[in-house]
Design a protein around this motif. Structure first.
Motif, PDB file in Angstrom:
ATOM      1  N   ALA A 290       1.980 -19.313  -3.033  1.00  0.00           N
ATOM      2  CA  ALA A 290       0.585 -19.758  -3.014  1.00  0.00           C
ATOM      3  C   ALA A 290       0.323 -20.608  -1.781  1.00  0.00           C
ATOM      4  CB  ALA A 290       0.284 -20.552  -4.282  1.00  0.00           C
ATOM      5  N   GLY A 291      -0.740 -20.288  -1.081  1.00  0.00           N
ATOM      6  CA  GLY A 291      -1.106 -21.055   0.105  1.00  0.00           C
ATOM      7  C   GLY A 291      -0.403 -20.623   1.369  1.00  0.00           C
ATOM      8  N   GLU A 292       0.614 -19.766   1.264  1.00  0.00           N
ATOM      9  CA  GLU A 292       1.369 -19.350   2.450  1.00  0.00           C
ATOM     10  C   GLU A 292       0.817 -18.071   3.063  1.00  0.00           C
ATOM     11  OE1 GLU A 292       5.491 -18.988   1.522  1.00  0.00           O
ATOM     12  OE2 GLU A 292       5.610 -20.948   0.539  1.00  0.00           O
ATOM     13  N   GLY A 293       0.271 -17.215   2.223  1.00  0.00           N
ATOM     14  CA  GLY A 293      -0.202 -15.923   2.704  1.00  0.00           C
ATOM     15  C   GLY A 293       0.919 -14.899   2.709  1.00  0.00           C
ATOM     16  N   PHE A 294       0.637 -13.697   2.262  1.00  0.00           N
ATOM     17  CA  PHE A 294       1.628 -12.623   2.271  1.00  0.00           C
ATOM     18  C   PHE A 294       0.892 -11.297   2.277  1.00  0.00           C
ATOM     19  CE2 PHE A 294       0.812 -13.845  -2.128  1.00  0.00           C
ATOM     20  CZ  PHE A 294       0.500 -12.627  -2.727  1.00  0.00           C
ATOM     21  N   THR A 295       1.581 -10.256   2.685  1.00  0.00           N
ATOM     22  CA  THR A 295       1.005  -8.914   2.692  1.00  0.00           C
ATOM     23  C   THR A 295       1.610  -8.100   1.547  1.00  0.00           C
ATOM     24  OG1 THR A 295       2.735  -7.993   4.130  1.00  0.00           O
ATOM     25  CG2 THR A 295       0.801  -8.997   5.206  1.00  0.00           C
ATOM     26  N   PRO A 296       0.887  -7.068   1.057  1.00  0.00           N
ATOM     27  CA  PRO A 296       1.474  -6.191   0.033  1.00  0.00           C
ATOM     28  C   PRO A 296       2.769  -5.560   0.511  1.00  0.00           C
ATOM     29  CG  PRO A 296      -0.884  -5.820   0.187  1.00  0.00           C
ATOM     30  CD  PRO A 296      -0.523  -6.734   1.321  1.00  0.00           C
ATOM     31  N   GLU A 297       2.835  -5.243   1.829  1.00  0.00           N
ATOM     32  CA  GLU A 297       4.061  -4.635   2.360  1.00  0.00           C
ATOM     33  C   GLU A 297       5.222  -5.620   2.316  1.00  0.00           C
ATOM     34  OE1 GLU A 297       0.566  -2.528   3.569  1.00  0.00           O
ATOM     35  OE2 GLU A 297       1.102  -4.630   3.894  1.00  0.00           O
TER      36      GLU A 297
ATOM     37  N   SER B  21     -11.330 -12.269  -3.175  1.00  0.00           N
ATOM     38  CA  SER B  21     -12.458 -12.435  -2.261  1.00  0.00           C
ATOM     39  C   SER B  21     -11.980 -12.046  -0.884  1.00  0.00           C
ATOM     40  CB  SER B  21     -12.961 -13.885  -2.273  1.00  0.00           C
ATOM     41  OG  SER B  21     -13.970 -14.064  -1.301  1.00  0.00           O
ATOM     42  N   GLY B  22     -12.324 -10.821  -0.457  1.00  0.00           N
ATOM     43  CA  GLY B  22     -11.779 -10.321   0.809  1.00  0.00           C
ATOM     44  C   GLY B  22     -10.283 -10.146   0.681  1.00  0.00           C
ATOM     45  N   ASN B  23      -9.518 -10.817   1.532  1.00  0.00           N
ATOM     46  CA  ASN B  23      -8.053 -10.757   1.475  1.00  0.00           C
ATOM     47  C   ASN B  23      -7.460 -11.969   0.773  1.00  0.00           C
ATOM     48  OD1 ASN B  23      -7.895  -8.322   2.824  1.00  0.00           O
ATOM     49  ND2 ASN B  23      -7.878  -9.285   4.834  1.00  0.00           N
ATOM     50  N   THR B  24      -8.320 -12.776   0.116  1.00  0.00           N
ATOM     51  CA  THR B  24      -7.843 -13.995  -0.526  1.00  0.00           C
ATOM     52  C   THR B  24      -7.811 -13.823  -2.029  1.00  0.00           C
ATOM     53  OG1 THR B  24      -8.832 -15.312   1.248  1.00  0.00           O
ATOM     54  CG2 THR B  24      -8.240 -16.472  -0.790  1.00  0.00           C
ATOM     55  N   LEU B  25      -6.684 -14.181  -2.640  1.00  0.00           N
ATOM     56  CA  LEU B  25      -6.553 -14.186  -4.089  1.00  0.00           C
ATOM     57  C   LEU B  25      -6.809 -15.596  -4.582  1.00  0.00           C
ATOM     58  CD1 LEU B  25      -3.344 -12.004  -4.389  1.00  0.00           C
ATOM     59  CD2 LEU B  25      -5.645 -11.317  -5.036  1.00  0.00           C
ATOM     60  N   LEU B  26      -7.608 -15.728  -5.627  1.00  0.00           N
ATOM     61  CA  LEU B  26      -7.978 -17.039  -6.155  1.00  0.00           C
ATOM     62  C   LEU B  26      -7.750 -17.075  -7.651  1.00  0.00           C
ATOM     63  CD1 LEU B  26     -11.416 -17.319  -4.316  1.00  0.00           C
ATOM     64  CD2 LEU B  26      -9.294 -18.458  -3.643  1.00  0.00           C
TER      65      LEU B  26
ATOM     66  N   GLU C 145       7.186  -5.040 -13.179  1.00  0.00           N
ATOM     67  CA  GLU C 145       6.632  -5.135 -11.829  1.00  0.00           C
ATOM     68  C   GLU C 145       5.468  -6.119 -11.779  1.00  0.00           C
ATOM     69  OE1 GLU C 145       7.161  -2.311 -13.376  1.00  0.00           O
ATOM     70  OE2 GLU C 145       8.755  -1.316 -12.225  1.00  0.00           O
ATOM     71  N   GLN C 146       4.612  -6.094 -12.827  1.00  0.00           N
ATOM     72  CA  GLN C 146       3.463  -7.005 -12.836  1.00  0.00           C
ATOM     73  C   GLN C 146       3.920  -8.469 -12.881  1.00  0.00           C
ATOM     74  OE1 GLN C 146       3.362  -4.276 -15.097  1.00  0.00           O
ATOM     75  NE2 GLN C 146       2.063  -3.089 -13.741  1.00  0.00           N
ATOM     76  N   LEU C 147       4.943  -8.741 -13.693  1.00  0.00           N
ATOM     77  CA  LEU C 147       5.458 -10.112 -13.783  1.00  0.00           C
ATOM     78  C   LEU C 147       6.100 -10.536 -12.462  1.00  0.00           C
ATOM     79  CD1 LEU C 147       7.027  -9.990 -17.360  1.00  0.00           C
ATOM     80  CD2 LEU C 147       4.977 -11.231 -16.666  1.00  0.00           C
ATOM     81  N   GLN C 148       6.823  -9.623 -11.837  1.00  0.00           N
ATOM     82  CA  GLN C 148       7.443  -9.949 -10.547  1.00  0.00           C
ATOM     83  C   GLN C 148       6.381 -10.296  -9.506  1.00  0.00           C
ATOM     84  OE1 GLN C 148       9.764  -6.295 -10.076  1.00  0.00           O
ATOM     85  NE2 GLN C 148      11.637  -7.509 -10.120  1.00  0.00           N
ATOM     86  N   VAL C 149       5.325  -9.490  -9.472  1.00  0.00           N
ATOM     87  CA  VAL C 149       4.268  -9.707  -8.484  1.00  0.00           C
ATOM     88  C   VAL C 149       3.586 -11.052  -8.701  1.00  0.00           C
ATOM     89  CG1 VAL C 149       1.957  -8.925  -7.807  1.00  0.00           C
ATOM     90  CG2 VAL C 149       3.833  -7.280  -7.971  1.00  0.00           C
ATOM     91  N   LEU C 150       3.293 -11.388  -9.965  1.00  0.00           N
ATOM     92  CA  LEU C 150       2.603 -12.648 -10.239  1.00  0.00           C
ATOM     93  C   LEU C 150       3.485 -13.846  -9.867  1.00  0.00           C
ATOM     94  CD1 LEU C 150       0.168 -14.153 -11.295  1.00  0.00           C
ATOM     95  CD2 LEU C 150       1.154 -14.055 -13.578  1.00  0.00           C
ATOM     96  N   LEU C 151       4.748 -13.802 -10.233  1.00  0.00           N
ATOM     97  CA  LEU C 151       5.659 -14.902  -9.899  1.00  0.00           C
ATOM     98  C   LEU C 151       5.792 -15.053  -8.377  1.00  0.00           C
ATOM     99  CD1 LEU C 151       8.442 -14.425 -12.599  1.00  0.00           C
ATOM    100  CD2 LEU C 151       6.717 -16.229 -12.510  1.00  0.00           C
ATOM    101  N   TYR C 152       5.838 -13.924  -7.684  1.00  0.00           N
ATOM    102  CA  TYR C 152       5.928 -13.971  -6.224  1.00  0.00           C
ATOM    103  C   TYR C 152       4.669 -14.612  -5.640  1.00  0.00           C
ATOM    104  CZ  TYR C 152       6.755 -12.349  -1.426  1.00  0.00           C
ATOM    105  OH  TYR C 152       6.955 -12.282  -0.071  1.00  0.00           O
TER     106      TYR C 152
END
Length: 334
Positions: free
Chosen positions: A43-50, A79-84, A31-38
């Motif tokens: 990247a740069g598009e934005g997505f929600t956990p749902e 940082s807030g809702n942004t992953l860096l 699951e961790q690998l799937q999440v990171l690849l996703y």
């Protein structure tokens, strides 16, 4: 003439950090690998956990756990809702120092690490603790049996954090895991938040844990009745909604049918579920001693008659009364 190198699916690629392969490929779960690849792909598009969870066929808790896993491992920061991406060590700016005149802000709870720790125990430390502590080995075995699956590195390190950092005894942690399994919330984020809450509330004994579980079960059952009465989709209640649900069910003793009647009144008036409005309705019924549909119908039938007797707008006058009133009118100017 234009030239083009066509390499099929390789025309569209995205970068994968070398650290993923060098340090984390063996330890990270599927699951961790799937999440990171996703996350890298979008990247740069934005997505929600749902949205992530839906696309990958996992629960929202598992999606959040995957994101938190890579933040814990230092491949991403939040940082807030942004992953860096985490910058190299030499590029990290020095943290600003508070003015000398100001006192440092107090820690949120003595003895507990701050929320969202940057690093959790790594595999080497976990192996060492398993080798030296029989109780930790027992905890990991019981956790696998309770959750019904092999523990991910993220879950193993969390359980070690719960016992070594939060201070929950092994037997209390096992009770927590049983409850998480019972309510279907076995993600690391949920278990972490509950474990921290227990530690901050001083729940360090089996007796205290049993009392806490009794409270949590009562809240869950009460909210289950309310959500069923209102036809709500599965969602977590707010703290205020939990308190109101427990009051309606346990303190005032309303049945399922009366909760449904209160929701009907609420929906007729507001067009939606409103815990505050239902609280007023049920509070009024409780004061009037209305606890079943029969009493409610009698109250509704008695209401118009009472209004008439009290001189409400629906009062009627007979002809003789009107004639008498007319005869009492003062004459016009003489």
């Amino acid at each position: 003439m234009d030239y083009r190198l066509d390499i099929g699916m390789w025309n569209q690629v995205f970068a994968v950090p070398c650290a993923l392969v060098d340090r984390h490929l063996k330890l990270a779960g599927k699951e961790q690998l799937q999440v990171l690849l996703y996350a890298l792909r979008h990247a740069g598009e934005g997505f929600t956990p749902e949205g992530l969870a839906g696309d990958l066929g996992m629960t929202a808790d598992e999606a959040l756990d995957g994101l938190e896993y890579w933040c814990d491992r230092g491949l991403m920061s939040q940082s807030g809702n942004t992953l860096l991406p985490v910058p190299p060590a030499g590029d990290v700016p020095a943290a600003p120092q508070p003015p000398a005149a100001q006192e440092e802000a107090p820690a949120e709870k003595p003895g507990l690490p701050p929320r969202k720790r940057l690093l959790r125990p790594d595999g080497e430390h976990l192996t060492a603790r398993l080798g030296e502590s029989e109780s930790i080995r027992y905890l990991m075995q019981e956790a696998e049996a309770t959750l019904g699956k092999t523990l991910s590195p993220a879950m193993s390190s969390l359980l070690l954090t719960v016992t070594d950092d939060y201070g929950l005894p092994v037997e209390v942690t096992i009770m927590l895991l049983h409850y998480a399994q019972e309510v279907g919330r076995t993600g690391t984020s949920y278990i972490d938040s509950v474990a921290r809450d227990w530690a901050e509330s001083g729940i360090f004994s089996l007796e205290a844990a049993e009392e806490k579980l009794r409270q949590l079960t009562n809240v869950r059952l009460a909210w289950g009745k309310v959500s069923a009465a209102a036809g709500l989709t599965k969602r977590s209640p707010t703290k205020s909604e939990e308190e109101k649900a427990c009051r309606w069910v346990y303190e005032w003793g309303f049945s399922q049918e009366m909760l449904e009647a209160a929701y009907e009144a609420c929906a007729d008036h507001t067009g939606k579920f409103s815990a505050s409005y239902m609280d007023k309705v049920l509070g009024g019924w409780q004061k009037l001693g209305i606890f079943n549909r029969s009493d409610l119908e009698k109250h509704k039938q008695a209401a118009p008659a009472k209004k008439e007797t009290m001189g409400g707008t629906q009062k009627s006058y007979d002809i003789s009364e009107l004639a008498e009133l007319a005869s009492l009118r003062l004459p016009d100017k003489l």
